[in-house]
Every structure is written in structure tokens, then in C-alpha cells.
Write a protein that holds these residues in place. Sequence first.
Motif, PDB file in Angstrom:
ATOM      1  N   GLY A 182       0.804  -1.211   0.000  1.00  0.00           N
ATOM      2  CA  GLY A 182       0.000   0.000   0.000  1.00  0.00           C
ATOM      3  C   GLY A 182       0.835   1.257   0.000  1.00  0.00           C
ATOM      4  N   GLN A 183       1.885   1.319   0.828  1.00  0.00           N
ATOM      5  CA  GLN A 183       2.671   2.545   0.862  1.00  0.00           C
ATOM      6  C   GLN A 183       3.453   2.747  -0.443  1.00  0.00           C
ATOM      7  N   SER A 184       3.834   1.649  -1.088  1.00  0.00           N
ATOM      8  CA  SER A 184       4.518   1.793  -2.376  1.00  0.00           C
ATOM      9  C   SER A 184       3.579   2.327  -3.448  1.00  0.00           C
ATOM     10  N   LYS A 185       2.297   1.946  -3.375  1.00  0.00           N
ATOM     11  CA  LYS A 185       1.320   2.439  -4.340  1.00  0.00           C
ATOM     12  C   LYS A 185       0.922   3.890  -4.043  1.00  0.00           C
ATOM     13  N   THR A 186       0.909   4.273  -2.757  1.00  0.00           N
ATOM     14  CA  THR A 186       0.725   5.682  -2.420  1.00  0.00           C
ATOM     15  C   THR A 186       1.872   6.506  -2.990  1.00  0.00           C
ATOM     16  N   ALA A 187       3.075   5.975  -2.895  1.00  0.00           N
ATOM     17  CA  ALA A 187       4.241   6.676  -3.431  1.00  0.00           C
ATOM     18  C   ALA A 187       4.114   6.896  -4.932  1.00  0.00           C
ATOM     19  N   ASN A 188       3.533   5.934  -5.657  1.00  0.00           N
ATOM     20  CA  ASN A 188       3.326   6.116  -7.094  1.00  0.00           C
ATOM     21  C   ASN A 188       2.480   7.341  -7.394  1.00  0.00           C
ATOM     22  N   ILE A 189       1.476   7.581  -6.564  1.00  0.00           N
ATOM     23  CA  ILE A 189       0.588   8.732  -6.769  1.00  0.00           C
ATOM     24  C   ILE A 189       1.283  10.030  -6.371  1.00  0.00           C
ATOM     25  N   LEU A 190       1.926  10.024  -5.195  1.00  0.00           N
ATOM     26  CA  LEU A 190       2.609  11.228  -4.711  1.00  0.00           C
ATOM     27  C   LEU A 190       3.730  11.654  -5.653  1.00  0.00           C
ATOM     28  N   PHE A 191       4.383  10.710  -6.284  1.00  0.00           N
ATOM     29  CA  PHE A 191       5.426  11.023  -7.259  1.00  0.00           C
ATOM     30  C   PHE A 191       4.883  11.962  -8.333  1.00  0.00           C
ATOM     31  N   GLY A 192       3.683  11.669  -8.828  1.00  0.00           N
ATOM     32  CA  GLY A 192       3.076  12.514  -9.860  1.00  0.00           C
ATOM     33  C   GLY A 192       2.671  13.880  -9.348  1.00  0.00           C
ATOM     34  N   ILE A 204       6.533  18.157 -19.137  1.00  0.00           N
ATOM     35  CA  ILE A 204       6.368  16.758 -18.743  1.00  0.00           C
ATOM     36  C   ILE A 204       5.190  16.659 -17.783  1.00  0.00           C
ATOM     37  N   THR A 205       4.271  15.752 -18.054  1.00  0.00           N
ATOM     38  CA  THR A 205       3.162  15.507 -17.131  1.00  0.00           C
ATOM     39  C   THR A 205       3.273  14.099 -16.557  1.00  0.00           C
ATOM     40  N   MET A 206       2.708  13.911 -15.368  1.00  0.00           N
ATOM     41  CA  MET A 206       2.723  12.594 -14.727  1.00  0.00           C
ATOM     42  C   MET A 206       1.432  12.401 -13.950  1.00  0.00           C
ATOM     43  N   ASN A 207       0.779  11.276 -14.203  1.00  0.00           N
ATOM     44  CA  ASN A 207      -0.448  10.928 -13.503  1.00  0.00           C
ATOM     45  C   ASN A 207      -0.411   9.454 -13.120  1.00  0.00           C
ATOM     46  N   ALA A 208      -1.287   9.069 -12.209  1.00  0.00           N
ATOM     47  CA  ALA A 208      -1.331   7.699 -11.702  1.00  0.00           C
ATOM     48  C   ALA A 208      -2.728   7.119 -11.890  1.00  0.00           C
ATOM     49  N   LEU A 209      -2.838   5.810 -11.744  1.00  0.00           N
ATOM     50  CA  LEU A 209      -4.116   5.158 -11.997  1.00  0.00           C
ATOM     51  C   LEU A 209      -4.246   3.862 -11.239  1.00  0.00           C
ATOM     52  N   GLY A 266      -0.471  15.133 -11.868  1.00  0.00           N
ATOM     53  CA  GLY A 266      -0.699  14.954 -10.442  1.00  0.00           C
ATOM     54  C   GLY A 266      -2.035  14.353 -10.068  1.00  0.00           C
ATOM     55  N   LYS A 267      -2.746  13.756 -11.027  1.00  0.00           N
ATOM     56  CA  LYS A 267      -4.076  13.215 -10.768  1.00  0.00           C
ATOM     57  C   LYS A 267      -4.036  11.692 -10.635  1.00  0.00           C
ATOM     58  N   TYR A 268      -5.131  11.151 -10.118  1.00  0.00           N
ATOM     59  CA  TYR A 268      -5.295   9.708  -9.947  1.00  0.00           C
ATOM     60  C   TYR A 268      -6.621   9.309 -10.586  1.00  0.00           C
ATOM     61  N   PHE A 269      -6.569   8.346 -11.512  1.00  0.00           N
ATOM     62  CA  PHE A 269      -7.741   7.925 -12.268  1.00  0.00           C
ATOM     63  C   PHE A 269      -8.080   6.475 -11.971  1.00  0.00           C
ATOM     64  N   GLU A 270      -9.358   6.136 -12.115  1.00  0.00           N
ATOM     65  CA  GLU A 270      -9.817   4.746 -12.090  1.00  0.00           C
ATOM     66  C   GLU A 270     -10.985   4.622 -13.058  1.00  0.00           C
ATOM     67  N   ASP A 271     -11.089   3.488 -13.718  1.00  0.00           N
ATOM     68  CA  ASP A 271     -12.146   3.264 -14.711  1.00  0.00           C
ATOM     69  C   ASP A 271     -12.222   4.400 -15.713  1.00  0.00           C
TER      70      ASP A 271
END
Length: 314
Positions: A182-192, A204-209, A266-271
Motif C-alpha cells: 500500500g505505501q509503495s502504491k501511495t508513493a506512485n501517486i505522490l510522485f506525480g 512533462i506531465t505525470m499521472n497515476a491510476l 498529479g491526478k489519480y484515475f480509475e475506470d
Amino acid sequence: MITTGFGFDTTALDVVEGVDLKGRRAVVTGGASGIGVETVRALAAAGAEVTIAARDIDAAQRVAASLTRSTGNKRISVAHLDLASQPSVRAFARNWDGPLHLLINNAGVMATPFTRTPEGWELQFATNHLGHFALTLGLFNSLRAEGARVVNVSSSAHLMSDVVFDDIHYAHRAYDRWQAYGQSKTANILFGVEAGRRWSSEGITMNALMPGSIATNLQRHLTTQELQDRIRQSGATATRRVKTPEQGAATTLLLATSPQLAGLSGKYFEDCNEAPPAPAGTHLRGVAPYAQSPESAAHLWKASEETLWSLKAA
């Protein structure tokens, strides 16, 4: 909230229909299995030059040959990358030549037994975050050459744990494989989140999903009983819908290619849509407030840089 017209049932090929990626270069980490294969397939179908970055070169070459036949795109290549090995990450970045338009940070490990890398780092954080952090920074000059999109494949598992900055690598606390994941996946989002602040002027843009629940090789460290226990603990039901790999790769392709998301970071998407704030007590949907914190994102960036610098100083 950003909505796109796509949804749960959308496939990666649906997203790239009508998208022309000729002349664009892409790297997909973990592109030889699971949703990585479908990510490569869709990018290649849209005309991109794609490099599959993978630990298992033989498997990656088989995938590349198969996708070359099915898509007709002869610009699919393979390169070795082990994200748990910083020398491997540095070698990949050093050997990359020319611009890079799409970096898909897709590879990862999940719920592994407690393992330390040669550097002494907890394996899941080392692979899922630090490996991709070092890779992305190592490719920075190629990414900014013409502007680029970086996509981090995270998970709803980020709702299980914030980054525990006082003890990221379990030097003092008892190891919990799901909290570590879980903390590694939170880090993926915070990185963006922090990349969006630092790199907006570079184009350069970065987003997570969250790709969705998909049966892939990612679950190889879990028994059937452990998977069932995890589902019960998360509050999921037996009727929770599972995606195909083709559907699981759709949100990745949306963030990588959709004109609707140009300039977004810096966003997080699902579906295939921006995720709303997560309801209290859920481990299934939405984004945690701590995963969108600018302060935590800046802290993570600094801690990650210091961790990598410590290797050079050793």
C-alpha cells in the motif's frame, strides 16, 4: 472531476481508436506480462515505437514477436530492466538514446514475503517506487526534449497505507506485506503530484491510476486462501467485477494518449475517469487525501533523492 466518456468496460484499443502515435517513442516497464502486454499492444496498434523493459528478456522477446505479427508494427523492441537493481536501472537510462514521449511505469511486485534488496531496502518500495523514481529521473533529459507523459500504475491498495516516512523500510516495525504494498502504491501517486509541480515548465506531465481487479502474474506470491482473505478484509463482495487485461490497460492508455488530458498532472484515475475522494473505511475505490498531499509529495521526493544519493556516497 474529469470525466471522459469512457468507463469500466472500455478496453485499451477502444481508447486509442483514432489516435495517431506515429513518430512517438514509448517505454513500458513490465511490458511482457499482464496488462503490460495489452499496453504495448495498444501503443503499437496506434503506431508508436515501443520498447518493452523487462527482467525476463526471453519472455519479452516472445511477446514482442507476437505483437509485431498481430499489430503489423515492426518497431517493438526489448531491453533488460530489473527495477529492484539500481545498477540495472542506471544502465537502462544510460543506454537510452534520443527523445522519449511516453514512459509507462507499469511493472511491480505485490504482497511479497519480507525481502531486502542488496541496498537494504524493502523490496516492494524499492521496486514499485524507488526503481521507477530512479528510472524516470535518469530519463529526464529524454523526456523533456519534446515534452512527454509519464504514467504510474498505482492501485486502490494505496488506501491501505500512507508512506510511513519514519520507517519506510521496516527497520523497526513488524512487516505487513499489504501495508508495504500500500505505501509503495501511495508513493506512485505522490510522485506525480510533486512531478507536476516541478516539471510543468518542462512540458512533462505525470499521472497515476488504478487499473482494476485483474487476474495476472502480480498475484504469484499469494495462495488462493490469501487472496480470498484479502478480498474479505477489504470489504469486497463475491460479486465484485473483475476486468480483463484489455480493460485493465484502458486507463493507462487514456492517461498516456488522450487529447482530453493534455497538460494534466498529479491526478489519480480509475475506470478511465478521475477518481473521487475515497469514502471513509473503504479499500476499494477513490483516492486517499494523503495521496494527494503536496507536503507529503515534496517529502517523498526529497527522501527518495536522499536514498539514491546514499548509494553514490557509499
